[in-house]
Scaffold this motif. Sequence first.
Motif, PDB file in Angstrom:
ATOM      1  N   ALA A  66       0.828  -1.208   0.000  1.00 49.48           N
ATOM      2  CA  ALA A  66       0.000   0.000   0.000  1.00 49.48           C
ATOM      3  C   ALA A  66       0.862   1.257   0.000  1.00 49.48           C
ATOM      4  CB  ALA A  66      -0.932  -0.016   1.208  1.00 49.48           C
ATOM      5  N   ALA A  67       1.959   1.229   0.763  1.00 51.11           N
ATOM      6  CA  ALA A  67       2.862   2.386   0.812  1.00 51.11           C
ATOM      7  C   ALA A  67       3.556   2.605  -0.526  1.00 51.11           C
ATOM      8  CB  ALA A  67       3.894   2.193   1.921  1.00 51.11           C
ATOM      9  N   HIS A  68       3.830   1.535  -1.257  1.00 50.58           N
ATOM     10  CA  HIS A  68       4.445   1.678  -2.575  1.00 50.58           C
ATOM     11  C   HIS A  68       3.576   2.524  -3.505  1.00 50.58           C
ATOM     12  CE1 HIS A  68       6.488   0.622  -6.346  1.00 50.58           C
ATOM     13  NE2 HIS A  68       5.276   0.412  -6.837  1.00 50.58           N
ATOM     14  N   PHE A  69       2.262   2.395  -3.363  1.00 46.63           N
ATOM     15  CA  PHE A  69       1.340   3.163  -4.196  1.00 46.63           C
ATOM     16  C   PHE A  69       1.032   4.531  -3.596  1.00 46.63           C
ATOM     17  CE2 PHE A  69      -0.048  -1.219  -5.611  1.00 46.63           C
ATOM     18  CZ  PHE A  69       0.552  -1.124  -6.859  1.00 46.63           C
ATOM     19  N   GLY A  70       1.747   4.922  -2.550  1.00 44.63           N
ATOM     20  CA  GLY A  70       1.647   6.268  -2.028  1.00 44.63           C
ATOM     21  C   GLY A  70       0.697   6.467  -0.876  1.00 44.63           C
ATOM     22  N   ALA A  71       0.032   5.405  -0.408  1.00 47.17           N
ATOM     23  CA  ALA A  71      -0.934   5.552   0.679  1.00 47.17           C
ATOM     24  C   ALA A  71      -0.222   5.733   2.021  1.00 47.17           C
ATOM     25  CB  ALA A  71      -1.857   4.336   0.740  1.00 47.17           C
ATOM     26  N   MET A  72      -0.855   6.458   2.923  1.00 48.97           N
ATOM     27  CA  MET A  72      -0.421   6.479   4.314  1.00 48.97           C
ATOM     28  C   MET A  72      -0.875   5.177   4.966  1.00 48.97           C
ATOM     29  SD  MET A  72      -1.410  10.395   5.379  1.00 48.97           S
ATOM     30  CE  MET A  72      -3.091  10.231   4.763  1.00 48.97           C
ATOM     31  N   THR A  73      -0.053   4.631   5.860  1.00 47.63           N
ATOM     32  CA  THR A  73      -0.351   3.316   6.419  1.00 47.63           C
ATOM     33  C   THR A  73      -0.348   3.342   7.945  1.00 47.63           C
ATOM     34  OG1 THR A  73       2.000   2.702   6.300  1.00 47.63           O
ATOM     35  CG2 THR A  73       0.599   2.101   4.413  1.00 47.63           C
ATOM     36  N   MET A  74      -1.094   2.399   8.484  1.00 49.77           N
ATOM     37  CA  MET A  74      -1.185   2.264   9.935  1.00 49.77           C
ATOM     38  C   MET A  74      -1.510   0.803  10.225  1.00 49.77           C
ATOM     39  SD  MET A  74      -3.608   4.487  12.468  1.00 49.77           S
ATOM     40  CE  MET A  74      -3.602   4.282  14.246  1.00 49.77           C
ATOM     41  N   GLY A  75      -0.896   0.232  11.254  1.00 54.38           N
ATOM     42  CA  GLY A  75      -1.109  -1.177  11.533  1.00 54.38           C
ATOM     43  C   GLY A  75      -1.196  -1.470  13.012  1.00 54.38           C
ATOM     44  N   ALA A  76      -1.714  -2.657  13.323  1.00 54.60           N
ATOM     45  CA  ALA A  76      -1.819  -3.108  14.711  1.00 54.60           C
ATOM     46  C   ALA A  76      -1.633  -4.613  14.753  1.00 54.60           C
ATOM     47  CB  ALA A  76      -3.174  -2.726  15.306  1.00 54.60           C
ATOM     48  N   ASP A  77      -1.152  -5.087  15.874  1.00 46.70           N
ATOM     49  CA  ASP A  77      -0.994  -6.523  16.081  1.00 46.70           C
ATOM     50  C   ASP A  77      -1.086  -6.791  17.577  1.00 46.70           C
ATOM     51  OD1 ASP A  77       0.179  -8.891  14.106  1.00 46.70           O
ATOM     52  OD2 ASP A  77       0.464  -9.291  16.241  1.00 46.70           O
ATOM     53  N   ILE A  78      -1.603  -7.962  17.930  1.00 46.21           N
ATOM     54  CA  ILE A  78      -1.763  -8.284  19.342  1.00 46.21           C
ATOM     55  C   ILE A  78      -0.434  -8.652  19.992  1.00 46.21           C
ATOM     56  CG2 ILE A  78      -2.220 -10.740  19.025  1.00 46.21           C
ATOM     57  CD1 ILE A  78      -4.382 -10.442  21.238  1.00 46.21           C
ATOM     58  N   ASP A  79       0.552  -9.038  19.190  1.00 42.15           N
ATOM     59  CA  ASP A  79       1.858  -9.441  19.711  1.00 42.15           C
ATOM     60  C   ASP A  79       2.780  -8.222  19.750  1.00 42.15           C
ATOM     61  OD1 ASP A  79       4.244 -10.577  20.436  1.00 42.15           O
ATOM     62  OD2 ASP A  79       4.099 -12.250  19.014  1.00 42.15           O
ATOM     63  N   ILE A  80       3.024  -7.686  20.937  1.00 48.56           N
ATOM     64  CA  ILE A  80       3.838  -6.482  21.074  1.00 48.56           C
ATOM     65  C   ILE A  80       5.279  -6.722  20.644  1.00 48.56           C
ATOM     66  CG2 ILE A  80       4.523  -6.921  23.481  1.00 48.56           C
ATOM     67  CD1 ILE A  80       4.190  -3.892  23.951  1.00 48.56           C
ATOM     68  N   ARG A  81       5.719  -7.966  20.710  1.00 49.06           N
ATOM     69  CA  ARG A  81       7.094  -8.273  20.306  1.00 49.06           C
ATOM     70  C   ARG A  81       7.296  -8.052  18.812  1.00 49.06           C
ATOM     71  NH1 ARG A  81       6.849 -14.170  22.860  1.00 49.06           N
ATOM     72  NH2 ARG A  81       4.814 -13.917  21.837  1.00 49.06           N
ATOM     73  N   LEU A 125      10.329   3.645   1.456  1.00 52.09           N
ATOM     74  CA  LEU A 125       8.917   4.002   1.518  1.00 52.09           C
ATOM     75  C   LEU A 125       8.629   4.866   2.741  1.00 52.09           C
ATOM     76  CD1 LEU A 125       7.393   0.505   0.651  1.00 52.09           C
ATOM     77  CD2 LEU A 125       7.687   2.454  -0.886  1.00 52.09           C
ATOM     78  N   PRO A 126       7.562   5.673   2.703  1.00 53.33           N
ATOM     79  CA  PRO A 126       7.171   6.443   3.886  1.00 53.33           C
ATOM     80  C   PRO A 126       6.856   5.513   5.056  1.00 53.33           C
ATOM     81  CG  PRO A 126       5.978   7.192   1.938  1.00 53.33           C
ATOM     82  CD  PRO A 126       6.688   5.942   1.547  1.00 53.33           C
ATOM     83  N   MET A 127       7.316   5.876   6.245  1.00 49.78           N
ATOM     84  CA  MET A 127       7.063   5.062   7.420  1.00 49.78           C
ATOM     85  C   MET A 127       5.574   5.078   7.784  1.00 49.78           C
ATOM     86  SD  MET A 127       9.855   3.687   8.348  1.00 49.78           S
ATOM     87  CE  MET A 127      11.600   3.822   7.980  1.00 49.78           C
ATOM     88  N   PRO A 128       5.085   4.016   8.423  1.00 50.27           N
ATOM     89  CA  PRO A 128       3.689   4.014   8.871  1.00 50.27           C
ATOM     90  C   PRO A 128       3.398   5.177   9.810  1.00 50.27           C
ATOM     91  CG  PRO A 128       4.635   1.809   9.031  1.00 50.27           C
ATOM     92  CD  PRO A 128       5.766   2.733   8.714  1.00 50.27           C
ATOM     93  N   VAL A 129       2.169   5.670   9.766  1.00 48.99           N
ATOM     94  CA  VAL A 129       1.748   6.715  10.694  1.00 48.99           C
ATOM     95  C   VAL A 129       1.910   6.230  12.119  1.00 48.99           C
ATOM     96  CG1 VAL A 129      -0.233   8.080  11.472  1.00 48.99           C
ATOM     97  CG2 VAL A 129       0.144   7.692   9.021  1.00 48.99           C
ATOM     98  N   SER A 130       1.573   4.960  12.352  1.00 52.63           N
ATOM     99  CA  SER A 130       1.702   4.374  13.685  1.00 52.63           C
ATOM    100  C   SER A 130       1.594   2.865  13.586  1.00 52.63           C
ATOM    101  CB  SER A 130       0.608   4.918  14.613  1.00 52.63           C
ATOM    102  OG  SER A 130       0.703   4.338  15.899  1.00 52.63           O
ATOM    103  N   LEU A 131       2.254   2.167  14.505  1.00 53.43           N
ATOM    104  CA  LEU A 131       2.080   0.733  14.701  1.00 53.43           C
ATOM    105  C   LEU A 131       1.648   0.520  16.147  1.00 53.43           C
ATOM    106  CD1 LEU A 131       5.204  -0.740  12.844  1.00 53.43           C
ATOM    107  CD2 LEU A 131       2.843  -0.663  12.017  1.00 53.43           C
ATOM    108  N   LEU A 132       0.503  -0.126  16.330  1.00 52.25           N
ATOM    109  CA  LEU A 132      -0.081  -0.268  17.653  1.00 52.25           C
ATOM    110  C   LEU A 132      -0.025  -1.708  18.126  1.00 52.25           C
ATOM    111  CD1 LEU A 132      -3.397   1.704  16.971  1.00 52.25           C
ATOM    112  CD2 LEU A 132      -1.238   2.645  17.813  1.00 52.25           C
ATOM    113  N   ARG A 133       0.102  -1.862  19.457  1.00 52.91           N
ATOM    114  CA  ARG A 133      -0.196  -3.159  20.062  1.00 52.91           C
ATOM    115  C   ARG A 133      -1.687  -3.075  20.413  1.00 52.91           C
ATOM    116  NH1 ARG A 133      -3.028  -6.009  23.964  1.00 52.91           N
ATOM    117  NH2 ARG A 133      -2.139  -8.090  24.075  1.00 52.91           N
ATOM    118  N   ALA A 134      -2.510  -3.772  19.630  1.00 52.43           N
ATOM    119  CA  ALA A 134      -3.952  -3.671  19.812  1.00 52.43           C
ATOM    120  C   ALA A 134      -4.596  -5.018  19.525  1.00 52.43           C
ATOM    121  CB  ALA A 134      -4.534  -2.596  18.900  1.00 52.43           C
TER     122      ALA A 134
END
Length: 514
Positions: free
Chosen positions: A273-288, A309-318
């Motif tokens: 998604a970032a390759h095509f220029g989108a802003m990205t944001m992600g989450a995962d339950i595994d904080i590691r 590529l542009p870095m994600p806006v945020s990566l969450l433990r969620a």
Amino acid sequence: MNRTDIVTTVFVLLPPPPALPFLGFLLVHLQIMWYLCVFYHRLLDYRKPEFESLADLFGAFDDNNQPTGSHSLEWKLPLHHHPDSPFHFVNLPSEDIARNIANRSILVKGLYEIWGEGSSYEELKEAINSYPDDRKLPYLTPDSTFRIIIDSFGKAMNFKDQTARIQAMDYIPFQGRVDLRHPEHKFWLIETDDYGSTNGLPPVVDKRIFFGREIGGADRKLLPTYQLKSRNYLGPTAMDAEVAFLMANQAQAMPGKLVYDPFVGTGSILVAAAHFGAMTMGADIDIRVVRDGRGPDCNVWSNFKQYGLPMPVSLLRADNNLPPWRPGLKEFFDAIICDPPYGVRAGGRKSGGRKLLKGVVGPYTVPDDKRTGHIPSTAAYSLAECVHDLLDLAANMLVMGGRLVYFYPVIRDGDTLDVDFPKHPCFKLIASCEQILSHRYSRVLLTMVKIAPYTEEIKEAARLQHLDFKENHVKWLEEGNLHAAVFSPDFPSSDDQDTKGLKESKKKYRGKYV
């Protein structure tokens, strides 16, 4: 006559002999034009949905008053071609839109303005000579450069035969200079052989020859660039680069859009998604995974850095089961793209732990001195519950017209796929693309468009709909049959007679097993 004059004029060239099909002529009317689309012969279910998603992205339906998600293009097959053939004629409103679609696509080998077609080279010559001069001459000028490329489907062609075919095109008044490296115009001569159904390809019962000008084609160099074996940080469920780009195209990722992956893992989908220029944001339950990775130079962030590529806006433990969003926050994301855990390579997990969920222990707060390095307890998370939570999240957090793109696993009982996919009152399913992984197991990429706002009434209706879906359609998921279908398949016996039958059947067309 300039180009604007051309597209507002009507040309109808009827085929000289009755043997030529309807699509032996070109129709230009009100800026609508037929193009020959040649797909790569793989991931057959994905080809048209990807193309139509990109057509919507680049404005092919801007003058269409149909509701969101109701758009579709007009397609036609060449004469005697199988529906799975890589050759399709498609109706598009302009050459610019056609070029944008072809260049962005992953599965479009080429998109062509056809100057002529026929069952023989005599018919092809007659069709090309009948094609309007004001459509041909702008690309045959003395100050232009060109190249003729020979291609075939269903057979191999040696260099001598290719040269002979190029030399036989001398009736086209090319005046420009040949440039094999960087030509302004590329012309393609494409043959399909009448090979029947004995070589494992979609059967064609009549030879067909096409000649046309290239409009655009997929940049497949992306795939070796982003291939997983050269990726800095990988996990067991990292998405294949080709499929990740297809998912991003289905979600219409582009600059200015915010794309979210609630099961981000090592970030493979967000990288596309970032390759095509989108802003990205992600989450995962595994904080590691989202915080540590395998060190400061080998983590999710380093995957984006690797490709510039542009870095994600945020990566969450969620936790997808307990979303972290504050009350009242809604319609925040333009697209949600993910591959939910369904227990094949990795099972789903949700917060709580077995004792907490059973009520053996009550909720607790981790002391400050133990928070560093603390790994929260988790419990099993069924796919049915996971998908319900995903749909609820998307209904609340996607903008109107936003897209939810995710994989859903199915067990195959035969050659056809008859599955009642998850539903939600806020969404319309616009595409389901099957990827067969074995003779008993496949996964389907579902693309859904948000068509209604999220309300408390819809939330309750979705909950009741989920209960019915869970009870009637995913019992096998709860019982673990998916895992058995993947790892303990009931293969046919391997005696000599069966083995002989299997060998004889290898040459038959195998449909979507590509």
